[in-house]
Every structure is written in C-alpha cells, then in structure tokens.
Design a protein around this motif. Structure first.
Motif, PDB file in Angstrom:
ATOM      1  N   MET A   1      63.181  71.487  98.556  1.00 44.14           N
ATOM      2  CA  MET A   1      63.065  71.892  97.155  1.00 44.14           C
ATOM      3  C   MET A   1      64.360  71.908  96.389  1.00 44.14           C
ATOM      4  O   MET A   1      64.222  72.053  94.903  1.00 44.14           O
ATOM      5  N   ILE A   2      65.559  72.013  97.085  1.00 42.69           N
ATOM      6  CA  ILE A   2      66.863  72.277  96.184  1.00 42.69           C
ATOM      7  C   ILE A   2      67.123  70.716  95.403  1.00 42.69           C
ATOM      8  O   ILE A   2      67.284  70.982  93.841  1.00 42.69           O
ATOM      9  N   THR A   3      66.902  69.686  95.808  1.00 45.00           N
ATOM     10  CA  THR A   3      67.093  68.369  95.149  1.00 45.00           C
ATOM     11  C   THR A   3      66.155  68.361  93.859  1.00 45.00           C
ATOM     12  O   THR A   3      66.611  68.127  92.829  1.00 45.00           O
ATOM     13  N   PRO A   4      64.821  68.545  94.042  1.00 46.81           N
ATOM     14  CA  PRO A   4      64.051  68.255  92.905  1.00 46.81           C
ATOM     15  C   PRO A   4      64.240  69.361  91.783  1.00 46.81           C
ATOM     16  O   PRO A   4      64.355  69.112  90.627  1.00 46.81           O
ATOM     17  N   ALA A   5      64.678  70.694  92.319  1.00 50.89           N
ATOM     18  CA  ALA A   5      65.009  71.594  91.316  1.00 50.89           C
ATOM     19  C   ALA A   5      66.268  71.343  90.720  1.00 50.89           C
ATOM     20  O   ALA A   5      66.398  71.667  89.424  1.00 50.89           O
ATOM     21  N   LEU A   6      67.211  70.610  91.182  1.00 51.39           N
ATOM     22  CA  LEU A   6      68.434  70.370  90.569  1.00 51.39           C
ATOM     23  C   LEU A   6      67.884  69.037  89.539  1.00 51.39           C
ATOM     24  O   LEU A   6      68.675  69.072  88.466  1.00 51.39           O
ATOM     25  N   VAL A   7      67.210  68.287  89.818  1.00 48.07           N
ATOM     26  CA  VAL A   7      66.768  67.113  89.151  1.00 48.07           C
ATOM     27  C   VAL A   7      66.000  67.649  87.803  1.00 48.07           C
ATOM     28  O   VAL A   7      66.281  67.360  86.648  1.00 48.07           O
ATOM     29  N   LEU A   8      65.250  68.641  87.894  1.00 46.38           N
ATOM     30  CA  LEU A   8      64.491  69.275  86.863  1.00 46.38           C
ATOM     31  C   LEU A   8      65.562  69.789  86.026  1.00 46.38           C
ATOM     32  O   LEU A   8      65.379  69.762  84.823  1.00 46.38           O
ATOM     33  N   ALA A  10      68.666  69.023  85.639  1.00 46.41           N
ATOM     34  CA  ALA A  10      69.329  68.115  84.816  1.00 46.41           C
ATOM     35  C   ALA A  10      68.429  67.725  83.502  1.00 46.41           C
ATOM     36  O   ALA A  10      68.949  67.398  82.491  1.00 46.41           O
ATOM     37  N   VAL A  11      67.164  67.297  84.036  1.00 46.45           N
ATOM     38  CA  VAL A  11      66.381  66.761  82.862  1.00 46.45           C
ATOM     39  C   VAL A  11      66.213  67.729  81.667  1.00 46.45           C
ATOM     40  O   VAL A  11      66.280  67.460  80.435  1.00 46.45           O
ATOM     41  N   LEU A  12      65.799  69.273  82.114  1.00 43.61           N
ATOM     42  CA  LEU A  12      65.831  70.041  80.976  1.00 43.61           C
ATOM     43  C   LEU A  12      66.947  70.145  80.257  1.00 43.61           C
ATOM     44  O   LEU A  12      67.180  70.379  78.952  1.00 43.61           O
ATOM     45  N   LEU A  42      68.361  77.264  86.181  1.00 49.43           N
ATOM     46  CA  LEU A  42      67.722  76.830  87.327  1.00 49.43           C
ATOM     47  C   LEU A  42      68.701  76.104  88.174  1.00 49.43           C
ATOM     48  O   LEU A  42      68.351  76.323  89.571  1.00 49.43           O
ATOM     49  N   ALA A  46      68.841  77.199  92.092  1.00 49.26           N
ATOM     50  CA  ALA A  46      68.758  76.395  93.338  1.00 49.26           C
ATOM     51  C   ALA A  46      70.036  76.091  94.163  1.00 49.26           C
ATOM     52  O   ALA A  46      69.900  76.198  95.529  1.00 49.26           O
ATOM     53  N   PHE A  47      71.020  76.185  93.725  1.00 47.39           N
ATOM     54  CA  PHE A  47      72.270  76.474  94.578  1.00 47.39           C
ATOM     55  C   PHE A  47      72.653  77.646  95.264  1.00 47.39           C
ATOM     56  O   PHE A  47      73.327  77.725  96.446  1.00 47.39           O
TER      57      PHE A  47
ATOM     58  N   PHE B   6      55.236  73.314  92.905  1.00 47.78           N
ATOM     59  CA  PHE B   6      56.702  72.973  92.003  1.00 47.78           C
ATOM     60  C   PHE B   6      56.469  71.518  91.192  1.00 47.78           C
ATOM     61  O   PHE B   6      56.982  71.871  89.952  1.00 47.78           O
ATOM     62  N   TYR B   7      55.784  70.662  91.498  1.00 43.28           N
ATOM     63  CA  TYR B   7      55.728  69.477  90.609  1.00 43.28           C
ATOM     64  C   TYR B   7      55.092  69.821  89.185  1.00 43.28           C
ATOM     65  O   TYR B   7      55.167  69.262  88.136  1.00 43.28           O
ATOM     66  N   ILE B  14      58.940  70.215  81.583  1.00 46.03           N
ATOM     67  CA  ILE B  14      59.471  68.788  80.803  1.00 46.03           C
ATOM     68  C   ILE B  14      58.722  68.763  79.755  1.00 46.03           C
ATOM     69  O   ILE B  14      59.318  68.541  78.641  1.00 46.03           O
ATOM     70  N   ALA B  17      59.566  71.234  77.163  1.00 45.68           N
ATOM     71  CA  ALA B  17      60.961  71.072  76.732  1.00 45.68           C
ATOM     72  C   ALA B  17      60.827  69.932  75.480  1.00 45.68           C
ATOM     73  O   ALA B  17      61.316  70.094  74.791  1.00 45.68           O
ATOM     74  N   VAL B  40      59.648  77.534  84.095  1.00 43.81           N
ATOM     75  CA  VAL B  40      60.940  77.630  85.157  1.00 43.81           C
ATOM     76  C   VAL B  40      60.821  78.848  85.774  1.00 43.81           C
ATOM     77  O   VAL B  40      61.154  78.989  87.094  1.00 43.81           O
ATOM     78  N   TYR B  44      61.435  79.423  89.868  1.00 42.87           N
ATOM     79  CA  TYR B  44      62.243  80.543  90.529  1.00 42.87           C
ATOM     80  C   TYR B  44      61.480  81.199  91.468  1.00 42.87           C
ATOM     81  O   TYR B  44      62.244  81.495  92.728  1.00 42.87           O
ATOM     82  N   LEU B  47      61.680  79.327  94.499  1.00 45.07           N
ATOM     83  CA  LEU B  47      62.899  79.123  95.040  1.00 45.07           C
ATOM     84  C   LEU B  47      63.438  80.405  95.662  1.00 45.07           C
ATOM     85  O   LEU B  47      64.396  80.888  95.730  1.00 45.07           O
ATOM     86  N   LEU B 105      74.469  62.426  85.365  1.00 45.56           N
ATOM     87  CA  LEU B 105      73.993  63.543  86.400  1.00 45.56           C
ATOM     88  C   LEU B 105      73.188  62.920  87.342  1.00 45.56           C
ATOM     89  O   LEU B 105      73.323  63.622  88.750  1.00 45.56           O
ATOM     90  N   LEU B 109      73.853  63.412  91.259  1.00 45.26           N
ATOM     91  CA  LEU B 109      72.869  64.184  92.371  1.00 45.26           C
ATOM     92  C   LEU B 109      72.632  63.297  93.613  1.00 45.26           C
ATOM     93  O   LEU B 109      72.443  63.711  94.505  1.00 45.26           O
ATOM     94  N   ASP B 116      67.599  70.113 101.855  1.00 42.56           N
ATOM     95  CA  ASP B 116      67.117  71.618 102.273  1.00 42.56           C
ATOM     96  C   ASP B 116      67.593  72.065 103.653  1.00 42.56           C
ATOM     97  O   ASP B 116      67.610  73.362 103.996  1.00 42.56           O
TER      98      ASP B 116
END
Lengths: 97, 173
Positions: A1-8, A10-12, A42, A46-47, B6-7, B14, B17, B40, B44, B47, B105, B109, B116
C-alpha cells in the motif's frame, strides 16, 4: 500500500503543478497549490507507515499552515480584486516584465 | 478488498484533480477539489491515519473549501465560464516542466526499494493506536515531544488572522 500511495501522491502533485502553471484565475491557481500540499500530506502519511507517527504529526502542521495560507492568500486576492476588478493573473503586471 | 478500495479512491482523486485543472467555472473546480480531498481522506483511512482522515474532511473539505467558495461568491466569479488556460509557448514549457518532474518522481520511486514488508513504522503506529486510540496515538507525541512546534502553530494562526483582517479591510491607507 505504501508504494501505490506514493505514486498517487506524485501524480496529484504533478497535476497540481500543472494547474498552477496553466491556469490564469488566481483562485484556481491557489486551489492547485492546496492540491500540491495535499499530495505532500499523502506522501507523509504513506511514509508514516515506514518511519512512525511523526509523519502524521507533520501532516497536522502542514494542514495548519495550509489554513493560515488560505486565509492570508484569499485576503490578498480580495484586496487585489478591489484594485483591478479581476482575478486574472495576466492583469497583475506591476512587478513583472 | 483494501487494494480495490485504494484504487477506487486513487482513480476518483486523480479524476477530481484533473477536474480542478480543467473545469471552466471556479465553483466547478472547487467541487472537484472537494471530491479529491474526500478520496484522499479515504486513502488516509486505508493507511490507518483515521484522525487525519477526519481532520481532512472537517477542516480541509469543510472549512478551507467553504472559505474559497465564500471568496468566489463574494467576488461574484461564479459565472466566469470562459476557458482561462494559458496557451502557446507558455503551455508547451509548462507541460515540459511537468513532464520532467513526473519523470524524476517516477525514477525516484522506482529506485527507492520501498515495500510494505519493511514497514516497521506501521507496526509501531498500530501498537500506539491499540494502546491510546486513534486520537491518543497522535496526541501523545504532539503534546510532549512536539509541544513547542504546536505552540508556535498557534502563534502562526494568530498572525494569519491579524494579517487576513488587515489585508482584507477596506481603506487600509
């Protein structure tokens, strides 16, 4: 879940930057800055899954600063609007070449 | 299940946005922004940052966005429907900058090696939430280790209130 959240995140952030660059309406540019702040939040959340609760506390501070920034920024927009009767940034060229 | 949620949230965020950037009317932009903020907040929750999700909805989507809406209506910009996108060379340069940023970015990444499986902080947070509750887990370090930053935030808000009043007041001179 961390990497997808970081990607999201970055996109935002990228979409927010695009908005600041291409829009002329000062309020929408401002809204896009809020979007960037949110993307960073976000990433912090995630971090926090990686490094502990401090990330979430920092998000708390970022939100406070965003609120303060919104109040002052909108006040500036209101006073600019009083002067120019528009919020289109193309018309604000006093300090611009 | 959590992944699917999540997706869904990510797609809505997105889309919202993009709507903020593309919408013609400022009010439309604002409503798209509220959509993004709500999704968002959903991520949260996924997460395990429940308190921040609540704050995001109440303070961000509630208070700050209403402030924006209030200013849009005060300045009577609600029916400003023409496109105000910058065109020509400026747009090309903007897209180049944004593309470069996205590429950077993406490289960061890809090279980060975050999975995880190494999420030790998450276990600490889960333990803190189990012990103190979702709000207590944030409040405990906020009022002990970071209490100075917390107090300074209060001063910042005071300065912002005074600044906003002075700036928005009529006949400053």
């Amino acid at each position: 879940m961390i990497t997808p959240a970081l990607v999201l995140s970055a996109v935002l952030f990228v979409i927010g930057t695009l908005g600041v660059l291409v829009r002329r309406n000062a309020i929408i540019m401002f809204l896009c800055i809020e979007l960037q702040l949110n993307a960073v939040n976000l990433a912090f959340v995630a971090f926090s899954r990686l490094h502990g609760i401090e990330g979430q506390i920092f998000v708390f501070f970022v939100m406070t600063v965003a609120a303060a920034e919104a109040a002052v920024g909108l006040a500036i927009i209101i006073s600019i609007f009083r002067h120019y009767e528009t919020v289109n940034v193309d018309n604000f060229k006093l300090l611009r070449w | 299940m959590v992944d699917i949620l999540f997706y869904v949230f990510a797609a809505v965020a997105i889309g919202g946005a993009l709507g903020v950037v593309m919408a013609k009317s400022p009010v439309g932009s604002l409503l798209f922004m509220v959509t993004t903020l709500a999704s968002v907040a959903g991520t949260y929750v996924l997460l395990e940052a429940h308190f921040l999700a609540a704050i995001q909805i109440i303070v961000y989507a509630g208070a700050i966005m209403v402030l924006f809406l209030f200013v849009i209506m005060l300045l009577n910009l609600g029916h400003d429907y023409h496109r105000d996108l910058k065109g020509g060379a400026y747009a090309v340069v903007s897209f180049a900058i944004v593309g470069a940023m996205a590429g950077m970015l993406q490289r960061q990444l890809r090279g980060s090696g975050i999975t995880d499986a190494v999420a030790s902080g998450g276990r600490a947070i889960d333990a803190a939430i189990a012990e103190h509750g979702a709000i207590g887990a944030i409040a405990e370090p906020l009022y002990t280790t970071y209490v100075v930053a917390f107090e300074i935030t209060g001063i910042l808000l005071l300065v912002a209130i005074v600044g906003a009043l002075v700036l928005a007041k009529r006949n400053v001179a």
